[in-house]
Write an enzyme that holds these catalytic residues in place. Sequence first.
Site, PDB file in Angstrom:
ATOM      1  N   LYS A  56      73.754 -15.676 -29.525  1.00  0.00           N
ATOM      2  CA  LYS A  56      74.050 -15.005 -28.265  1.00  0.00           C
ATOM      3  C   LYS A  56      75.136 -15.793 -27.538  1.00  0.00           C
ATOM      4  O   LYS A  56      75.143 -17.037 -27.568  1.00  0.00           O
ATOM      5  CB  LYS A  56      72.770 -14.949 -27.421  1.00  0.00           C
ATOM      6  CG  LYS A  56      72.887 -14.136 -26.134  1.00  0.00           C
ATOM      7  CD  LYS A  56      71.524 -14.025 -25.455  1.00  0.00           C
ATOM      8  CE  LYS A  56      71.561 -13.188 -24.197  1.00  0.00           C
ATOM      9  NZ  LYS A  56      70.205 -13.039 -23.594  1.00  0.00           N
ATOM     10  N   SER A  66      68.779  -8.434 -22.662  1.00  0.00           N
ATOM     11  CA  SER A  66      70.197  -8.697 -22.717  1.00  0.00           C
ATOM     12  C   SER A  66      70.701  -9.208 -24.056  1.00  0.00           C
ATOM     13  O   SER A  66      71.905  -9.233 -24.291  1.00  0.00           O
ATOM     14  CB  SER A  66      70.567  -9.695 -21.628  1.00  0.00           C
ATOM     15  OG  SER A  66      69.902 -10.932 -21.868  1.00  0.00           O
ATOM     16  N   SER A 121      64.444 -10.614 -22.619  1.00  0.00           N
ATOM     17  CA  SER A 121      65.715 -10.343 -23.297  1.00  0.00           C
ATOM     18  C   SER A 121      65.749 -10.631 -24.786  1.00  0.00           C
ATOM     19  O   SER A 121      66.727 -10.276 -25.448  1.00  0.00           O
ATOM     20  CB  SER A 121      66.845 -11.113 -22.622  1.00  0.00           C
ATOM     21  OG  SER A 121      67.245 -10.418 -21.468  1.00  0.00           O
TER      22      SER A 121
HETATM   23  N1  GLN Z   1      66.255  -7.530 -18.235  1.00  0.00           N
HETATM   24  C1  GLN Z   1      65.839  -8.656 -17.433  1.00  0.00           C
HETATM   25  C2  GLN Z   1      66.861  -8.915 -16.369  1.00  0.00           C
HETATM   26  O1  GLN Z   1      67.759  -8.173 -16.278  1.00  0.00           O
HETATM   27  C3  GLN Z   1      65.619  -9.836 -18.304  1.00  0.00           C
HETATM   28  C4  GLN Z   1      66.859 -10.483 -18.727  1.00  0.00           C
HETATM   29  C5  GLN Z   1      66.653 -11.648 -19.596  1.00  0.00           C
HETATM   30  O2  GLN Z   1      65.560 -11.877 -20.115  1.00  0.00           O
HETATM   31  N2  GLN Z   1      67.699 -12.437 -19.740  1.00  0.00           N
HETATM   32  O3  GLN Z   1      66.772  -9.858 -15.630  1.00  0.00           O
END
Ligand code: GLN
Length: 473
Positions: free
Chosen positions: A78, A153, A177
């Site tokens: 990532k 994400s 994410s």
């Molecule tokens: N979707 C969640 C957010 O937008 C989690 C994101 C993540 O785990 N980095 O904060």
Amino acid sequence: MTSGRSAAALAAAVRAQERRAADVVEEALAAITAGDGELGAFLHVAAEEARAAAEAVDRAVADGRDPGPLAGVPVALKDNLCTRGMPTTCASRILDGWRPPYDATVVTRLRAAGAVIVGKTNMDEFAMGSSTENSAIRPTRNPRDSSRVPGGSSGGSAAAVAAGFVPVALGSDTGGSIRQPAAFCGTVGLKPTYGAVSRYGLVAFASSLDQIGPLTATVADAATMLEVIGGHDPADSTSIDRPAPRPALDAGADGLRVGLCRELVDGVAADVARQVRAAADALAAAGARVEEVSIPELGWCLSAYYLLAPAEASSNLARYDGVRYGLRKDGDDVAAMNVATRTAGFGPEVKRRIMLGTYALSAGYYDAYYAQGQKVRTRVIEAFDRAYRGVDLLLGATTPSTAFRLGERVDDPLAMYLSDVCTVPSNLAGHPAISVPFGTGDDGLPVGAQLLAPALEEPRLLAAAAVLEAAAR
Ligand code: GLN
């Protein structure tokens, strides 16, 4: 599945000199070239570096040196993981042109284990999002259905594994994410215990919630990845001073007490709930004692998360000032330059989070928002502790639905935030959790069954995950 579905099988073949790491990496690079134009899983492909790393692995094997447990295995990272000399953008314009002067600890450990880094994957900008549509570069598409999002994400990492470009990838999980995109794309996704994997070199979003973990095609590969990247790191002050957990994958589920968690099943789409109940049956068939449990406090988690995570983000993202990293837009004085840089460099969701977080932390509102969120967090940890007096693991859905369509939720932040309702509790508690593909929904798209465990119980979690994986075949 050009590069093979299992890292274990690839590494074994390379170690036994049945396959050359150089050939394995060429296959992965060819698959990416052929397929990633449409998918958009990668932001950067490091072809030359990958070829050189593969050659080094082949030389080690030829010289009789141990090439490591991930010998020749292509890995995608990532793009919020620092890679020395290689672009690291967090899918944000504000990091345009930045090349970190150091590797994240997980990257160092992967290289030492013989893994071959093939590139950096797409993500929601600074990991804020649930669909990878918040990438400032381009969205990623779900390999199972290109009209759908891959989740986020870590959507690029999930798509890269699901498309068969690489058998394993790393993501980060602040509120889901890793697990949510794993569920949407039909891969395994593990969020380890907070502190079990070093965050040194992970670009910070919400430091008390962030954890790095693997997205893989198999549960066994998730276990291997955890062993490689986990364990104490003096460079991360929150790193737990214990060796990486050693999972016993064949431990099975006999005698295990599993709580089917009402709050993680009721309220999710009927087709998802059906698969989660089938997963419960599969564990019971393997000898687990399954009972329904209720943890009402889980209903508070999403609200607490969307105060605490933006609060921490607003502080962490203050460092992007136009001086220290990447982009700079000039202004008449330093303050004007800061404003111009941040205005041009951050996308709308990142700006929304910075404003939400600044508000939650501001004098006069601190007690009502940030402090209240912290109190909820304590209550959630206590509620989990109570539940785990009666059961060894919890089971629920990873996501409230299967993958949604591109464009469906981008303009509705609340609908987007709701994608995380089943995953944020483990982050608030710092507990490990894993998403395992378990059947499909009415639309034919993958469903993820989520297993949750108390801190540092990854071995138990992975053993039960392996049972689900076998039953899902
Ligand atoms: N979707 C969640 C957010 O937008 C989690 C994101 C993540 O785990 N980095 O904060």
